[in-house]
Write an enzyme that holds these catalytic residues in place. Structure first.
Site: not given
Length: 260
Positions: A96, A157, A184-185, A206
Site C-alpha cells: 500500500k 482519521g 481513509a475517512g 482502521n
C-alpha cells in the site's frame, strides 16, 4: 469470492492494525470483522522489538493476507526503500503506497506518488496506491500499471465519510475494470455501505474500529454494513423520484361498501 490482484478473497472489508488498546483487542476485532486483508506499518512495528514480537504473534494467528504500507513517507526515495524493506520482512510483493504531501490533511503528493508507483511496478510490486479522488491522477496511475486504486473518502482519521460522492461515482463509472477501494475517512458503517452501494469493490478502515469504545462490536457492524452495501449494488438500487408513488396502487383495488 472475488479476485484481489493475484489472490481470491471473500471479504470486502480491509482493516488496519494500528491504534488498538491492546494486541488482544486488535486480534479479536479483526477476527470479528471477517476481513481477509490487514494493513501493517513497517515503521511503527520496527520501533520496539519486544512489542513487535507480540504484534507478530497476533498477526500470524490471524492467518490472513498482509498488506504492508509506507505510512509516514514523504519522498519517492523514502517510499521505495520502505517498500523494499517491507517485501523482505513480510514476504509479499503487495504494498500500500503512501507518499504524504501535506502534514495537515495527510493528503498524498500526486506527483511523488505517481513516480514511486512507476518505480515499484518496474520492480515487480503489486502497488495499492493511496490517492485522492482526482480522475486524472487515477488515470495516470492506471496507465502506470496499477490494477487497484485506493482513493480517499476523506482525510485519514477524520471519520467524515465520503465527502465527494460525485468524484467517487465518476471514478467508478470511468474505471469499470479496475479494483477500487475507498481508503481513509470512513467513520461509520453507513459510510462503508454507501461506498459498496456505489459499486466500489471494498473499503479499508482502521480508526473507526480501533478507536471505538467497543472495537469488536464495531468491527461486526462494519462487516454487516459492507455485506449490505454489496447486496444492494448487485440487486440494483431503486432510482430516486420527485413525486410520491403509493406502494399499493389504487387501480384494480376492490372498493368495499359498508351497508347499514
Amino acid at each position: 469470492m472475488w479476485n484481489l490482484a493475484d489472490k481470491e478473497i471473500e471479504s470486502r472489508l480491509f482493516i488496519g492494525s494500528a491504534l488498538y488498546p491492546s494486541p488482544q483487542i486488535m486480534t479479536d476485532a479483526i477476527k470479528a470483522s471477517g476481513s481477509d486483508v490487514v494493513t501493517v506499518s513497517l515503521r511503527r512495528q520496527s520501533q520496539d522489538s519486544g512489542n513487535q514480537n507480540i504484534f507478530w504473534d497476533c498477526i500470524k494467528e490471524l492467518d490472513i493476507n498482509i498488506l504492508p504500507n509506507t505510512a509516514g513517507c514523504h519522498s519517492v526515495k523514502e517510499a521505495v526503500t520502505t517498500a523494499q524493506m517491507a517485501r523482505e520482512l513480510f514476504g509479499t510483493h503487495w504494498i500500500k503506497l503512501e507518499v504524504i504531501g501535506d502534514e495537515y490533511s495527510l493528503q498524498p503528493d500526486p506527483f511523488a506518488l505517481l513516480e514511486a508507483t512507476r518505480e515499484l511496478i518496474s520492480q515487480g510490486f503489486e502497488v495499492f496506491p493511496y490517492c485522492t479522488d482526482d480522475l486524472v491522477l487515477c488515470e495516470k496511475l492506471a496507465e502506470a500499471g496499477c490494477r487497484i486504486l485506493m482513493p480517499w473518502g476523506a482525510p485519514i482519521g477524520t471519520g467524515k465519510g465520503l465527502i465527494n460522492p460525485y468524484a467517487l461515482k465518476t471514478l467508478r463509472q470511468r474505471m469499470p475494470d479496475l479494483t477500487l477501494v475507498v481508503d481513509a475517512g470512513i467513520g461509520a458503517p453507513s459510510h462503508a455501505a454507501l461506498a459498496l452501494e456505489m459499486g466500489y469493490d471494498a473499503v479499508l478502515l482502521n480508526t473507526a474500529v480501533a478507536q471505538s469504545p467497543d472495537p469488536v462490536t464495531m468491527a461486526r457492524g462494519f462487516k454487516a454494513a459492507v455485506a449490505a452495501g454489496r447486496y444492494a449494488y448487485e440487486a440494483g438500487i431503486m432510482p430516486e423520484k420527485d413525486l410520491a408513488q403509493p406502494s399499493t396502487p389504487t387501480l384494480g383495488t376492490p372498493f368495499w361498501h359498508q351497508h347499514s
